[in-house]
Scaffold this motif. Sequence first.
Motif, PDB file in Angstrom:
ATOM      1  N   LEU A  22       0.868  -1.180   0.000  1.00 27.53           N
ATOM      2  CA  LEU A  22       0.000   0.000   0.000  1.00 27.53           C
ATOM      3  C   LEU A  22       0.901   1.224   0.000  1.00 27.53           C
ATOM      4  O   LEU A  22       1.804   1.328   0.833  1.00 27.53           O
ATOM      5  CB  LEU A  22      -0.912  -0.019   1.237  1.00 27.53           C
ATOM      6  CG  LEU A  22      -1.966   1.071   1.365  1.00 27.53           C
ATOM      7  CD1 LEU A  22      -2.969   1.016   0.216  1.00 27.53           C
ATOM      8  CD2 LEU A  22      -2.700   0.930   2.692  1.00 27.53           C
ATOM      9  N   ASP A  23       0.657   2.146  -0.944  1.00 29.15           N
ATOM     10  CA  ASP A  23       1.523   3.319  -1.092  1.00 29.15           C
ATOM     11  C   ASP A  23       1.554   4.212   0.142  1.00 29.15           C
ATOM     12  O   ASP A  23       2.602   4.695   0.535  1.00 29.15           O
ATOM     13  CB  ASP A  23       1.088   4.164  -2.290  1.00 29.15           C
ATOM     14  CG  ASP A  23       1.538   3.578  -3.613  1.00 29.15           C
ATOM     15  OD1 ASP A  23       2.561   2.868  -3.639  1.00 29.15           O
ATOM     16  OD2 ASP A  23       0.862   3.831  -4.627  1.00 29.15           O
ATOM     17  N   GLU A  24       0.373   4.482   0.695  1.00 27.77           N
ATOM     18  CA  GLU A  24       0.331   5.388   1.847  1.00 27.77           C
ATOM     19  C   GLU A  24      -0.992   5.315   2.574  1.00 27.77           C
ATOM     20  O   GLU A  24      -1.944   4.727   2.079  1.00 27.77           O
ATOM     21  CB  GLU A  24       0.612   6.827   1.425  1.00 27.77           C
ATOM     22  CG  GLU A  24      -0.342   7.379   0.387  1.00 27.77           C
ATOM     23  CD  GLU A  24       0.038   8.774  -0.054  1.00 27.77           C
ATOM     24  OE1 GLU A  24      -0.726   9.698   0.239  1.00 27.77           O
ATOM     25  OE2 GLU A  24       1.100   8.927  -0.668  1.00 27.77           O
ATOM     26  N   ASN A  25      -1.001   5.927   3.739  1.00 29.41           N
ATOM     27  CA  ASN A  25      -2.161   6.085   4.608  1.00 29.41           C
ATOM     28  C   ASN A  25      -2.722   4.768   5.111  1.00 29.41           C
ATOM     29  O   ASN A  25      -3.921   4.556   4.988  1.00 29.41           O
ATOM     30  CB  ASN A  25      -3.226   6.940   3.946  1.00 29.41           C
ATOM     31  CG  ASN A  25      -4.178   7.523   4.968  1.00 29.41           C
ATOM     32  OD1 ASN A  25      -3.839   7.693   6.129  1.00 29.41           O
ATOM     33  ND2 ASN A  25      -5.383   7.818   4.556  1.00 29.41           N
ATOM     34  N   PRO A  26      -1.966   3.889   5.718  1.00 25.13           N
ATOM     35  CA  PRO A  26      -0.520   3.952   5.906  1.00 25.13           C
ATOM     36  C   PRO A  26       0.209   3.271   4.757  1.00 25.13           C
ATOM     37  O   PRO A  26      -0.377   2.493   4.002  1.00 25.13           O
ATOM     38  CB  PRO A  26      -0.309   3.153   7.198  1.00 25.13           C
ATOM     39  CG  PRO A  26      -1.329   2.057   7.087  1.00 25.13           C
ATOM     40  CD  PRO A  26      -2.537   2.721   6.441  1.00 25.13           C
ATOM     41  N   CYS A  27       1.495   3.521   4.651  1.00 26.04           N
ATOM     42  CA  CYS A  27       2.330   2.805   3.699  1.00 26.04           C
ATOM     43  C   CYS A  27       2.614   1.426   4.308  1.00 26.04           C
ATOM     44  O   CYS A  27       2.919   1.315   5.491  1.00 26.04           O
ATOM     45  CB  CYS A  27       3.635   3.554   3.471  1.00 26.04           C
ATOM     46  SG  CYS A  27       4.802   2.627   2.438  1.00 26.04           S
TER      47      CYS A  27
END
Length: 159
Positions: free
Chosen positions: A48-53
């Motif tokens: 997952l790239d972000e939010n969270p990574c």
Amino acid sequence: MTEPAPRTDVANLPSPAEGILVTLFLTVRKIARSRDFYSRVLGGTVVLDENPCIVKLSNSWIIMNPGGPPTPDKPGISVVDYQPGDTTSIFLNLRVADIQSCYEDWKTKGAEFVTPPIDRGAEIRCYMRDPDGYLIEVGQSTGLLHGKLAEKRPEDLPG
């Protein structure tokens, strides 16, 4: 123009079908920089790239997000940035099959090591820091595989 949706690798999300699964959460200052380190330098897979990574690192996961204020599920508790220095109370421990190969590969990719690998009898190990200053031990079991334990230091002995 809309921003692309963050990449999500659903098949590699840390979600056990039963029991428990352990992940490590790191408070980071810049998600992109940390994501690059754990994926490009150490060879992890971005889940997952972000939010969270979330980066899958071999058979484990590193979850990264910036700090923040209290939330309803942790009232009165703020998540703050790690302040790097000469002390630590927690660190990531990576066990590898070939420490010299990892050391050379990761160093060429920008990893900053404290020392080169040192033979300690039970293992060969060295330490590096991630972009936020977190300490990471990299070790290869050697003598330990043949029953040789680490030697006790005088300060470890009672009395």
